[in-house]
Scaffold this active site. Structure first.
Site, mmCIF file in Angstrom:
data_model
loop_
_atom_site.group_PDB
_atom_site.id
_atom_site.type_symbol
_atom_site.label_atom_id
_atom_site.label_comp_id
_atom_site.label_asym_id
_atom_site.label_seq_id
_atom_site.Cartn_x
_atom_site.Cartn_y
_atom_site.Cartn_z
ATOM 1 C CG ASP A 115 -12.564 28.613 20.388
ATOM 2 O OD1 ASP A 115 -13.279 29.489 20.927
ATOM 3 O OD2 ASP A 115 -12.803 27.397 20.497
ATOM 4 C CE1 TYR B 279 -8.957 28.301 21.892
ATOM 5 C CE2 TYR B 279 -7.762 26.581 20.704
ATOM 6 C CZ TYR B 279 -8.772 26.975 21.562
ATOM 7 O OH TYR B 279 -9.580 26.022 22.113
ATOM 8 C CD GLU C 14 -8.056 23.231 23.068
ATOM 9 O OE1 GLU C 14 -8.459 23.722 22.003
ATOM 10 O OE2 GLU C 14 -8.763 23.155 24.091
#
Ligand code: SF4
Length: 342
Positions: free
Chosen positions: A133, A115, A32
């Site tokens: 996102d 996030y 991520e």
């Protein structure tokens, strides 16, 4: 939003990616963070290399800084790599070498925002929490027909509330946020919405009249400071045709802190010089308009062998075009000198 259709679409259409296989929190975290500024396909070689060097939290916490920066080369925004290591050290000190499970605890770690914490907590542990996102913003703006500017915090909060209201139960959470992100990456993409393939098309408020083309509203562009830079690659080829280059470390703080760079001026005496062209490099708040020059020197005192630089020194993307062009010229030069020495 129709849970059943979206989850079924995800089940049948998602990309097979190594960090999705066993939903291991550490791998989800690394992927991520890497994916924040890079397309998934483009980041995969760097991801595989990173996991081989730092297979778990403890390895990352103890990792050598130069090796870490080298592993991050080409991905940009190096503060992300530094924060990964800092967060890993906190995990070793406070969580027995594991990432904490809960969203609230994850969000306290360096470099982990709403996030990323949402993505790790929901994908690895099924916590009912959004992970919003750019892909999710786009899908929601189009599906619900929202024309707001989501770089505005208040508007983004409102959209996040909508996402929260749609969350499925704990059992389906590991796939829900991923399904939204994957839909935004593969079907409802920035330039084209493939509505005929989309599991949300029946309820979507932007499909029928192609209103998706204007949603979400484009972000207001921030003004960037322009800086001019001259990059001087100092090089030398010794009597054994070995290539040497001069690099130096940037300061410990500020833009591209502690990474390697080339010089910015020529020495008074040198053998010859060769222009390396121009290049523009854009950071979030500043833009470098760069010109480059290769300068061949007679001595390699204080220089490093080119293969050592290639192996050990992290050269930021801003300097890589000059490095690559310089190496092409130097290899030609090396061949010419080898022939004339015969
Ligand atoms: S129907 Fe079209 S615009 Fe709506 S979410 Fe799907 S791809 Fe995007």
């Amino acid at each position: 939003m129709n849970h059943k259709d979206l989850l079924a679409w995800y089940e049948n259409n998602h990309r097979e990616l190594p960090f999705r296989k066993n939903r291991e929190p550490y791998r989800i975290w690394i992927s991520e963070i890497m994916a924040q500024q890079t397309r998934i396909e483009a980041m995969m070689p760097a991801y595989e290399k990173f996991i081989a060097l730092f297979p778990d939290v403890r390895a990352l916490a103890q990792g050598d800084d130069d090796v870490l920066m080298k592993a991050w080369q080409g991905l940009g925004y190096y503060s992300r790599a530094r924060n990964l290591k800092k967060a890993a050290q906190v995990c070793v000190d406070c969580y027995d070498g594991q990432l904490p499970e809960q969203y609230g605890e994850l969000k306290k770690l360096p470099g982990i925002g709403e996030y990323t914490a949402g993505a790790i907590a929901s994908i690895a542990h099924g916590e009912r929490i959004p992970a919003v996102d750019g892909n999710v913003i786009r899908v929601y703006a189009r599906h619900y027909g929202l024309d707001d500017d989501f770089s505005n915090t208040k508007n983004k909060k409102q959209l996040t509330s909508l996402v929260r209201a749609d969350l499925p139960d704990h059992e389906h959470m590991p796939f829900w946020n991923q399904a939204l992100m994957e839909l935004g990456a593969l079907v409802c993409t920035p330039k084209i919405a493939r509505c005929e393939e989309c599991p949300l098309r029946i309820t979507c408020q932007s499909a029928a009249d192609e209103a998706w083309k204007t949603r979400p509203a484009p972000k207001k562009k921030s003004e960037r400071r322009i800086e001019k830079k001259h990059v001087v690659v100092l090089a030398s080829i010794d009597e054994n045709q070995k290539i040497w280059l001069h690099v130096r470390r940037r300061p410990d703080s500020g833009l591209l802190a502690s990474l390697y760079e080339f010089d910015d001026r020529k020495p008074q005496t040198f053998l010859k010089s060769q222009p390396l062209g121009d290049y523009r490099h854009v950071f979030s708040h500043v833009e470098w308009l760069m010109s480059g020059e290769l300068v061949l020197c007679s001595s390699h005192e204080g220089f490093l062998p080119a293969e050592e630089i290639e192996r050990d020194c992290s050269i930021p993307s801003a300097f890589l075009p000059f490095y690559q062009r310089a190496m092409e010229f130097l290899k030609e030069e090396q061949e010419t000198e080898a022939v004339s020495a015969c």
